[in-house]
Scaffold this motif. Structure first.
Motif, PDB file in Angstrom:
ATOM      1  N   THR A  31      -9.769  59.212 -55.753  1.00 48.43           N
ATOM      2  CA  THR A  31      -8.734  58.287 -55.277  1.00 48.43           C
ATOM      3  C   THR A  31      -7.364  58.950 -55.337  1.00 48.43           C
ATOM      4  OG1 THR A  31     -10.012  56.373 -56.044  1.00 48.43           O
ATOM      5  CG2 THR A  31      -7.670  56.031 -55.624  1.00 48.43           C
ATOM      6  N   GLY A  46      -1.946  60.214 -48.250  1.00 53.28           N
ATOM      7  CA  GLY A  46      -1.036  59.072 -48.243  1.00 53.28           C
ATOM      8  C   GLY A  46       0.307  59.299 -48.872  1.00 53.28           C
ATOM      9  N   ASN A  47       0.438  60.343 -49.687  1.00 51.79           N
ATOM     10  CA  ASN A  47       1.696  60.516 -50.410  1.00 51.79           C
ATOM     11  C   ASN A  47       2.121  61.974 -50.443  1.00 51.79           C
ATOM     12  OD1 ASN A  47       3.831  59.372 -51.858  1.00 51.79           O
ATOM     13  ND2 ASN A  47       2.938  59.994 -53.810  1.00 51.79           N
ATOM     14  N   LYS A  88      -4.450  52.898 -44.589  1.00 52.78           N
ATOM     15  CA  LYS A  88      -3.123  52.903 -45.200  1.00 52.78           C
ATOM     16  C   LYS A  88      -2.138  52.133 -44.332  1.00 52.78           C
ATOM     17  CE  LYS A  88       0.376  56.020 -47.094  1.00 52.78           C
ATOM     18  NZ  LYS A  88       1.526  55.561 -46.302  1.00 52.78           N
ATOM     19  N   CYS A 134      -5.009  60.106 -52.129  1.00 55.39           N
ATOM     20  CA  CYS A 134      -3.667  59.529 -52.101  1.00 55.39           C
ATOM     21  C   CYS A 134      -2.616  60.625 -52.008  1.00 55.39           C
ATOM     22  CB  CYS A 134      -3.448  58.679 -53.350  1.00 55.39           C
ATOM     23  SG  CYS A 134      -1.818  57.915 -53.440  1.00 55.39           S
TER      24      CYS A 134
END
Length: 212
Positions: free
Chosen positions: A82, A90-91, A26, A86
């Motif tokens: 995925t 990542g979020n 990332k 995420c």
């Protein structure tokens, strides 16, 4: 109450083993080296075929419709995985808060550094000139990495309470480990800015003496 996860405990533990790799990709903005091996390992442990064709022996050759069904199931699993990674890595809310806190305070710090030298009471230091020129390229990646790691540490303080400290620490570390060429370039810039400042001060004094 949160809805039950579609993943088993074992599957969730498996995903967690990829946490650091995901964050590294990332940071680089490139997942080409992440997803293929991740999906391959997942397929080895939990084949899509088993999830949709439970009653079909593994040694039995599949028909065309069955192959299409397995391919569709595999594609769905990949999309869900995925989205899962995420959202978790990542979020996440904590991750967004860490990045937001870091970006806000970093902007303030760099904003203070890049103010017009004429308005400052002293010349810029070498590290300040370095930050002005190289922050986004050299320092920011290390700052983001530490802020991301901070949110996962047990008992860690809110990122916004440590962001300024992290920025200053990473700035100092990057400068100390910088190449001789960059340090020489920055040192020359510091000297040029100092000389320019002295010229401005001298000019202002001359103008003031004329008025007197």
């Amino acid at each position: 109450m949160a809805p039950p996860s579609w993943l088993s405990k074992e599957q969730q533990e498996f995903i967690l083993t990829y946490h650091e790799q995901y964050l590294e990709c990332k940071k680089k903005g490139n997942f080409m080296s992440f997803w293929p091996p991740f999906f391959e390992k997942w397929e080895e442990k939990w084949p899509a075929r088993v999830s949709v064709l439970k009653d079909v022996p593994l040694d039995q050759i599949l028909t065309e419709p069955q192959l299409e069904e397995v391919a569709k199931a595999r594609d769905t699993i990949h999309k869900r995985l995925t989205a899962k990674l995420c959202n978790d890595f990542g979020n996440s809310k904590v991750g967004r808060r860490a990045n937001a806190a870091g970006n806000t305070i970093v902007s303030k710090l760099i904003g203070d550094i890049v103010k017009s030298e004429k308005k400052r009471s002293r010349p810029l230091k070498a590290t300040e000139v370095y930050a002005k020129k190289y922050y986004s390229l050299r320092v920011q990646p290390a700052v983001k990495e530490e802020l991301n790691a901070m949110k996962d540490a047990p008992g860690a303080p809110e990122p916004k309470k440590r962001a300024m400290q992290v920025v200053r620490k990473q700035l100092k570390s990057c400068w100390e480990n910088e190449t001789a060429e960059v340090k020489e370039e920055v040192t020359k810039l510091v000297q040029e800015m100092k000389e320019e400042r002295e010229k401005d001060v001298s000019h202002e004094r001359k103008e003031l003496s004329k008025d007197l």
